[in-house]
Motif scaffolding. Structure first.
Motif, PDB file in Angstrom:
ATOM      1  N   LYS A  69       0.870  -1.174   0.000  1.00 13.06           N
ATOM      2  CA  LYS A  69       0.000   0.000   0.000  1.00 13.06           C
ATOM      3  C   LYS A  69       0.903   1.219   0.000  1.00 13.06           C
ATOM      4  O   LYS A  69       1.926   1.245   0.698  1.00 13.06           O
ATOM      5  N   ASP A  70       0.518   2.242  -0.777  1.00 12.47           N
ATOM      6  CA  ASP A  70       1.319   3.465  -0.763  1.00 12.47           C
ATOM      7  C   ASP A  70       0.770   4.439   0.276  1.00 12.47           C
ATOM      8  O   ASP A  70      -0.225   4.159   0.946  1.00 12.47           O
ATOM      9  N   SER A  71       1.417   5.574   0.400  1.00 15.13           N
ATOM     10  CA  SER A  71       1.087   6.534   1.459  1.00 15.13           C
ATOM     11  C   SER A  71      -0.286   7.181   1.300  1.00 15.13           C
ATOM     12  O   SER A  71      -0.795   7.772   2.250  1.00 15.13           O
ATOM     13  N   ILE A  72      -0.911   7.052   0.115  1.00 16.17           N
ATOM     14  CA  ILE A  72      -2.256   7.620  -0.046  1.00 16.17           C
ATOM     15  C   ILE A  72      -3.324   6.530  -0.190  1.00 16.17           C
ATOM     16  O   ILE A  72      -4.463   6.820  -0.518  1.00 16.17           O
ATOM     17  N   GLY A  73      -2.946   5.278   0.054  1.00 13.42           N
ATOM     18  CA  GLY A  73      -3.928   4.197   0.080  1.00 13.42           C
ATOM     19  C   GLY A  73      -4.039   3.341  -1.159  1.00 13.42           C
ATOM     20  O   GLY A  73      -4.819   2.395  -1.181  1.00 13.42           O
ATOM     21  N   ASN A  74      -3.286   3.651  -2.218  1.00 13.78           N
ATOM     22  CA  ASN A  74      -3.294   2.783  -3.399  1.00 13.78           C
ATOM     23  C   ASN A  74      -2.677   1.440  -3.025  1.00 13.78           C
ATOM     24  O   ASN A  74      -1.658   1.386  -2.343  1.00 13.78           O
ATOM     25  N   ARG A  75      -3.306   0.363  -3.479  1.00 13.07           N
ATOM     26  CA  ARG A  75      -2.799  -0.968  -3.172  1.00 13.07           C
ATOM     27  C   ARG A  75      -2.351  -1.661  -4.452  1.00 13.07           C
ATOM     28  O   ARG A  75      -2.894  -1.416  -5.523  1.00 13.07           O
ATOM     29  N   GLY A  76      -1.376  -2.526  -4.320  1.00 12.45           N
ATOM     30  CA  GLY A  76      -0.861  -3.265  -5.458  1.00 12.45           C
ATOM     31  C   GLY A  76       0.008  -4.406  -4.982  1.00 12.45           C
ATOM     32  O   GLY A  76      -0.048  -4.804  -3.815  1.00 12.45           O
ATOM     33  N   MET A  77       0.811  -4.925  -5.898  1.00 12.43           N
ATOM     34  CA  MET A  77       1.662  -6.053  -5.553  1.00 12.43           C
ATOM     35  C   MET A  77       3.022  -5.921  -6.206  1.00 12.43           C
ATOM     36  O   MET A  77       3.169  -5.274  -7.247  1.00 12.43           O
ATOM     37  N   ILE A  78       3.988  -6.512  -5.543  1.00 13.20           N
ATOM     38  CA  ILE A  78       5.324  -6.666  -6.103  1.00 13.20           C
ATOM     39  C   ILE A  78       5.532  -8.168  -6.228  1.00 13.20           C
ATOM     40  O   ILE A  78       5.316  -8.908  -5.270  1.00 13.20           O
ATOM     41  N   ILE A  79       5.941  -8.617  -7.401  1.00 16.24           N
ATOM     42  CA  ILE A  79       6.185 -10.040  -7.637  1.00 16.24           C
ATOM     43  C   ILE A  79       7.652 -10.198  -7.979  1.00 16.24           C
ATOM     44  O   ILE A  79       8.187  -9.478  -8.819  1.00 16.24           O
ATOM     45  N   ASP A  80       8.307 -11.172  -7.322  1.00  8.00           N
ATOM     46  CA  ASP A  80       9.728 -11.396  -7.581  1.00  8.00           C
ATOM     47  C   ASP A  80      10.060 -12.868  -7.458  1.00  8.00           C
ATOM     48  O   ASP A  80       9.667 -13.525  -6.498  1.00  8.00           O
ATOM     49  N   SER A  81      10.780 -13.371  -8.440  1.00  7.06           N
ATOM     50  CA  SER A  81      11.395 -14.686  -8.298  1.00  7.06           C
ATOM     51  C   SER A  81      12.534 -14.509  -7.310  1.00  7.06           C
ATOM     52  O   SER A  81      13.221 -13.495  -7.331  1.00  7.06           O
ATOM     53  N   TYR A  82      12.716 -15.472  -6.451  1.00  4.63           N
ATOM     54  CA  TYR A  82      13.817 -15.340  -5.499  1.00  4.63           C
ATOM     55  C   TYR A  82      14.685 -16.587  -5.540  1.00  4.63           C
ATOM     56  O   TYR A  82      14.325 -17.587  -6.130  1.00  4.63           O
ATOM     57  N   GLY A  83      15.815 -16.481  -4.906  1.00  2.00           N
ATOM     58  CA  GLY A  83      16.784 -17.562  -4.982  1.00  2.00           C
ATOM     59  C   GLY A  83      17.812 -17.205  -6.035  1.00  2.00           C
ATOM     60  O   GLY A  83      18.170 -16.053  -6.212  1.00  2.00           O
TER      61      GLY A  83
END
Length: 110
Positions: A69-83
């Motif tokens: 969530k950002d500072s004004i309430g927008n929501r989203g996602m971060i997707i990352d392959s890991y390893g």
């Protein structure tokens, strides 16, 4: 969200809840929502929930999804392959992600 085991199940449930924008880091190291000019600093974001998925057959299938969530309430996602195989080369993305404050909440709260 009950008994979801795949990335696609989680993403579909998030979409149903209005969380369908992805935040991505571009080649200049700028973190932005897709189709937005706003460049975010880690301090302008909060990680609300982290989901990790591990591939049965290969460590290359490991993926993390962060609901943010950002500072004004927008929501989203971060997707990352890991390893061994990250979506983002170098340390810039990892440093950015570590600097985002975490405020884990229940799945039903967003």
């Amino acid at each position: 969200m009950s008994q979801m085991t795949t990335l696609s199940q989680v993403m579909e449930t998030l979409r149903e809840r209005g969380i369908d924008q992805e935040l991505r880091m571009n080649e200049q190291g700028e973190m932005r929502f897709e189709n937005s000019d706003k460049i975010y600093l880690p301090s302008e974001l909060i990680i609300l929930k982290t989901y990790r998925f591990e591939g049965d057959s290969s460590p290359d299938d490991n993926v993390a999804l962060y609901v943010i969530k950002d500072s004004i309430g927008n929501r989203g996602m971060i997707i990352d392959s890991y390893g061994a195989e990250s979506n983002y080369p170098g340390d810039q993305f990892d440093t950015f992600l570590r600097d985002i404050p975490v405020e884990e909440i229940d799945d039903d709260s967003f």
